[in-house]
Scaffold this motif. Structure first.
Motif, PDB file in Angstrom:
ATOM      1  N   LEU A   1      44.921  56.811  37.337  1.00 56.58           N
ATOM      2  CA  LEU A   1      46.311  55.815  37.595  1.00 56.58           C
ATOM      3  C   LEU A   1      46.485  56.118  39.193  1.00 56.58           C
ATOM      4  O   LEU A   1      46.693  57.615  39.645  1.00 56.58           O
ATOM      5  CB  LEU A   1      46.964  56.023  35.841  1.00 56.58           C
ATOM      6  CG  LEU A   1      47.266  55.212  35.348  1.00 56.58           C
ATOM      7  CD1 LEU A   1      48.447  56.247  34.241  1.00 56.58           C
ATOM      8  CD2 LEU A   1      47.581  53.110  36.100  1.00 56.58           C
ATOM      9  N   LEU A   2      46.823  54.904  40.327  1.00 53.83           N
ATOM     10  CA  LEU A   2      46.970  55.697  41.731  1.00 53.83           C
ATOM     11  C   LEU A   2      48.136  54.821  42.275  1.00 53.83           C
ATOM     12  O   LEU A   2      49.045  53.845  41.573  1.00 53.83           O
ATOM     13  CB  LEU A   2      46.065  55.042  42.785  1.00 53.83           C
ATOM     14  CG  LEU A   2      44.743  55.377  41.903  1.00 53.83           C
ATOM     15  CD1 LEU A   2      43.124  54.449  43.322  1.00 53.83           C
ATOM     16  CD2 LEU A   2      44.829  56.564  41.314  1.00 53.83           C
ATOM     17  N   HIS A   3      49.233  55.857  42.057  1.00 56.37           N
ATOM     18  CA  HIS A   3      50.459  55.547  42.523  1.00 56.37           C
ATOM     19  C   HIS A   3      50.307  54.609  44.120  1.00 56.37           C
ATOM     20  O   HIS A   3      49.935  54.596  45.048  1.00 56.37           O
ATOM     21  CB  HIS A   3      51.575  56.696  42.999  1.00 56.37           C
ATOM     22  CG  HIS A   3      51.103  57.528  43.685  1.00 56.37           C
ATOM     23  ND1 HIS A   3      50.783  57.575  45.093  1.00 56.37           N
ATOM     24  CD2 HIS A   3      50.097  59.416  43.945  1.00 56.37           C
ATOM     25  CE1 HIS A   3      51.324  58.596  46.400  1.00 56.37           C
ATOM     26  NE2 HIS A   3      50.227  59.617  45.651  1.00 56.37           N
ATOM     27  N   GLY A   4      51.879  54.447  44.559  1.00 57.62           N
ATOM     28  CA  GLY A   4      52.082  52.873  45.734  1.00 57.62           C
ATOM     29  C   GLY A   4      52.628  54.040  46.774  1.00 57.62           C
ATOM     30  O   GLY A   4      52.823  55.859  46.854  1.00 57.62           O
TER      31      GLY A   4
ATOM     32  N   GLY B   1      54.021  59.971  44.453  1.00 58.45           N
ATOM     33  CA  GLY B   1      53.588  60.967  44.471  1.00 58.45           C
ATOM     34  C   GLY B   1      52.943  60.913  42.193  1.00 58.45           C
ATOM     35  O   GLY B   1      53.017  60.023  42.201  1.00 58.45           O
ATOM     36  N   ASN B   2      52.085  61.582  42.362  1.00 61.53           N
ATOM     37  CA  ASN B   2      50.984  62.195  41.575  1.00 61.53           C
ATOM     38  C   ASN B   2      51.963  61.530  39.970  1.00 61.53           C
ATOM     39  O   ASN B   2      51.613  61.590  38.987  1.00 61.53           O
ATOM     40  CB  ASN B   2      50.920  63.103  41.641  1.00 61.53           C
ATOM     41  CG  ASN B   2      51.246  64.598  41.234  1.00 61.53           C
ATOM     42  OD1 ASN B   2      52.157  64.695  42.320  1.00 61.53           O
ATOM     43  ND2 ASN B   2      51.632  65.593  40.492  1.00 61.53           N
ATOM     44  N   ASN B   3      53.526  62.082  40.187  1.00 60.46           N
ATOM     45  CA  ASN B   3      54.176  61.742  38.596  1.00 60.46           C
ATOM     46  C   ASN B   3      55.017  60.281  38.397  1.00 60.46           C
ATOM     47  O   ASN B   3      55.490  60.878  37.671  1.00 60.46           O
ATOM     48  CB  ASN B   3      55.084  62.699  39.002  1.00 60.46           C
ATOM     49  CG  ASN B   3      55.204  64.607  38.318  1.00 60.46           C
ATOM     50  OD1 ASN B   3      53.621  63.952  38.035  1.00 60.46           O
ATOM     51  ND2 ASN B   3      55.635  65.363  39.128  1.00 60.46           N
ATOM     52  N   ASP B   4      54.781  59.817  39.350  1.00 57.84           N
ATOM     53  CA  ASP B   4      54.775  57.901  39.471  1.00 57.84           C
ATOM     54  C   ASP B   4      54.942  57.283  37.986  1.00 57.84           C
ATOM     55  O   ASP B   4      55.853  57.162  37.487  1.00 57.84           O
ATOM     56  CB  ASP B   4      54.322  57.545  40.838  1.00 57.84           C
ATOM     57  CG  ASP B   4      55.747  57.941  42.274  1.00 57.84           C
ATOM     58  OD1 ASP B   4      55.966  58.737  41.738  1.00 57.84           O
ATOM     59  OD2 ASP B   4      55.635  57.296  42.548  1.00 57.84           O
TER      60      ASP B   4
ATOM     61  N   LEU C   1      49.303  50.747  41.450  1.00 62.02           N
ATOM     62  CA  LEU C   1      50.366  49.853  41.792  1.00 62.02           C
ATOM     63  C   LEU C   1      51.005  49.670  43.116  1.00 62.02           C
ATOM     64  O   LEU C   1      49.919  50.749  44.698  1.00 62.02           O
ATOM     65  CB  LEU C   1      51.738  50.173  41.387  1.00 62.02           C
ATOM     66  CG  LEU C   1      51.499  51.820  41.819  1.00 62.02           C
ATOM     67  CD1 LEU C   1      53.854  51.652  42.968  1.00 62.02           C
ATOM     68  CD2 LEU C   1      53.216  51.760  40.146  1.00 62.02           C
ATOM     69  N   SER C   2      50.189  48.536  43.939  1.00 61.13           N
ATOM     70  CA  SER C   2      51.330  48.816  45.763  1.00 61.13           C
ATOM     71  C   SER C   2      49.232  49.398  46.653  1.00 61.13           C
ATOM     72  O   SER C   2      48.581  48.510  46.367  1.00 61.13           O
ATOM     73  CB  SER C   2      52.632  49.696  46.258  1.00 61.13           C
ATOM     74  OG  SER C   2      52.817  48.321  47.010  1.00 61.13           O
ATOM     75  N   MET C   3      49.761  50.159  46.814  1.00 64.92           N
ATOM     76  CA  MET C   3      48.704  50.899  47.488  1.00 64.92           C
ATOM     77  C   MET C   3      48.363  51.113  46.901  1.00 64.92           C
ATOM     78  O   MET C   3      47.005  50.970  46.981  1.00 64.92           O
ATOM     79  CB  MET C   3      49.353  51.898  48.463  1.00 64.92           C
ATOM     80  CG  MET C   3      48.324  52.941  48.867  1.00 64.92           C
ATOM     81  SD  MET C   3      48.695  54.574  49.998  1.00 64.92           S
ATOM     82  CE  MET C   3      49.199  55.205  49.114  1.00 64.92           C
ATOM     83  N   GLY C   4      48.410  51.533  45.720  1.00 66.09           N
ATOM     84  CA  GLY C   4      47.585  52.201  44.553  1.00 66.09           C
ATOM     85  C   GLY C   4      46.310  51.036  43.864  1.00 66.09           C
ATOM     86  O   GLY C   4      45.360  50.671  43.544  1.00 66.09           O
TER      87      GLY C   4
END
Length: 540
Positions: free
Chosen positions: A353-356, A360-363, A433-436
């Motif tokens: 799972l990739l964040h925006g 960060g890694n806890n998003d 999401l987004s950038m992710g």
């Protein structure tokens, strides 16, 4: 003229008199079958909770000659709401608000429940006006009237989830030590950060509770004084607002003007839990007359957040692990969500799972509440850090010429490490999401042989990077199923929505658009769908 009027008046009186007699005779003949009851007293019986949000108010009305009206009204409140109530033979299994069930008993005979006719209820000051023309199943008509007070016993309201949600996270308590010029951990105390969101997902409150380490949610219940420089269990860390010194933070609630109200020391906040009507535990946070300061000024405020849902978490969250990357030349944080009953003797598929941007890694654990969606999911979920010191990598090598080779790190170093460490079986999914969302599509297309599918939420397709995701989509070899989901109020909507007309050219694409913005209210509702999508793909 006066004489003419007198002459005309005589025949008019005769005509009116004759008509009046006829009308009275007609009324008597037409309405003498109606049973009229004027009730003069009332007794309120026990109120019954029927189902979520509905109460059955039971009232017995009496006339001076001992006739009674047994009336049951379905209300959303503990008192009788004014309005028009429609008849039902029985409240049954599907009661609805503003229904009534009633019968009259007179001379020892009961009428049977009314099947036709509404009962109208008006409340003026503390006086109820109740009237109705009704019929029972035998076709008998009744005219009902009552004027007077009705006293109801107000019970504990049905604890229905209000739509507000809370995320509670525990962390050690640190304070600045002037002697060492660094932060020191206070032993025996944890800070419980309670972040509350309203039904639209917008920020509603943030409260810092101090208590013993390892408390369950239930063990956080109690009355907490708001204290400045709080260092012991049973206190709330006060809020502070000194923008001229760049010092803004601590506990706050969001006021009606959408401005943060930072809670000053001196007041008390009560934290409690109640059983919801559907069995869940709900959180209440209350306080009154609390001093505050904020962008809109200062004053006193009340905290009244009731029936807040705390999403149940499944699995085991392991946050802020570190992996040293040779490709990046630094440690990279990542977090892991292990499934329920994780067993190291078994092997599991893995979902990355990739964040925006700026995240960060806890998003996905905190904002996305992904652990609330994996009750029966048999997968390991890994969320790596991809933004460093204010720079967003966009999951590619050398983004904007910064020399940060994130793609090399992720594909060549991180994935092999994760899958060996957490006993993965070689099946992988990727979502973000987004950038992710961009990173999801970039990896999912370029390395499509490595992933069973991809799920991109609000993908930032146009980000100044030379990579053309659109072009990649149309040249994708050995395509895998993928989903793109976007909110119609998202500022990225125009850059993504063209894909909804590409179904014929992109047969493996599932395009989803729905109301929503570029925020966690939208993305957290994607979480269960992401888990469901990959649970299906992993089982194929």
């Amino acid at each position: 003229m006066k004489k003419i009027y007198q002459l005309l008046l005589l025949p008019m009186v005769a005509i009116i008199g004759a008509c009046s007699n006829d009308v009275i005779d007609d009324l008597s003949g037409t309405y003498d079958y109606i049973n009229r009851y004027d009730f003069t007293s009332e007794k309120t019986e026990q109120t019954e909770k029927l189902k979520k949000g509905l109460k059955n108010l039971h009232m017995v009305f009496s006339t001076d000659n001992a006739a009674t009206l047994d009336l049951y009204c379905v209300s959303r409140d503990w008192t009788l709401a004014p309005g028009t109530y429609t008849p039902t033979q029985s409240l049954g299994d599907t009661p609805k608000a503003m229904q009534y069930c009633a019968s009259v008993t007179a001379d020892g005979k009961t009428s049977g429940n009314f099947t036709e006719g509404n009962i109208n209820i008006t409340l003026i000051d503390e006086t109820y006006f109740i009237s109705g023309m009704v019929k029972n199943s035998a076709g008998n008509s009744y005219m009902l009237n009552y004027r007077g007070p009705i006293s109801f016993e107000i019970g504990i309201d049905d604890p229905e989830p209000s739509g507000f949600t809370a995320n509670i996270t525990e962390e050690p308590l640190y304070v600045w030590d002037n002697a060492t010029m660094g932060f020191q951990q206070i032993p025996g105390v944890s800070k419980y950060k309670v972040q509350v969101a309203d039904p639209e997902g917008a920020d509603a409150a943030y409260i810092e509770l101090l208590n013993n380490p390892g408390c369950s949610n239930e063990e956080l219940a109690g009355t907490y004084p708001i204290a400045e420089n709080a260092l012991e269990p049973g206190k709330i860390c006060n809020g502070y607002y000194f923008p001229e010194y760049y010092a803004v933070g601590g506990s706050y609630i969001v006021g009606g003007d959408k401005q943060n109200q930072y809670l000053g020391a001196g007041g008390n906040v009560e934290v409690s839990f109640v059983d919801g009507i559907t069995g869940e535990r709900l959180l209440n946070i209350k306080g009154s007359g609390i001093a505050y300061s904020g962008p809109a000024g200062s004053g006193t405020t009340n905290v009244n957040l009731n029936f807040i849902s705390i999403p149940q978490k499944f699995g085991t969250e392991i946050k802020d692990m570190a992996f040293h990357s040779e490709a990046l030349g630094k440690d990279v944080k990542y977090s892991v969500l292990l499934p329920e009953n994780y067993d190291q003797s078994k092997q599991y598929p893995v979902l990355y799972l990739l964040h925006g941007a700026t995240g960060g890694n806890n998003d996905w654990l905190n904002g996305g509440k992904i652990s609330s969606s994996i009750e029966k999911a048999e997968m390991v979920i890994v969320t790596p850090q991809a933004s460093f010191d204010g720079f967003d990598s966009f999951y590619v090598d050398n983004y904007k010429g910064a020399g940060l080779n994130y793609e090399t790190f992720f594909i060549n170093e991180f994935m092999p490490y994760v899958e060996q460490t957490y006993h993965c079986n070689g099946k992988r999914g990727i979502a973000g999401l987004s950038m992710g969302g961009f990173g999801t599509m970039y990896y999912g297309i370029k390395y499509n042989d490595k992933f069973v599918g991809m799920y991109a939420c609000s993908p930032a397709l146009n980000n100044g990077e030379s990579v053309d995701i659109g072009q990649m989509l149309f040249t994708m070899p050995n395509a895998k199923p993928y989903v793109i989901e976007i909110g119609t109020e998202d500022f990225l909507y125009q850059s993504v929505s063209w894909l909804k007309d590409m179904g014929g050219m992109l047969p493996l694409l599932t395009y989803v658009e729905r109301p929503g913005q570029h925020d966690w209210a939208f993305w957290s509702s994607c979480s269960p769908k992401i888990v469901e999508f990959f649970s299906e793909k992993f089982s194929e």
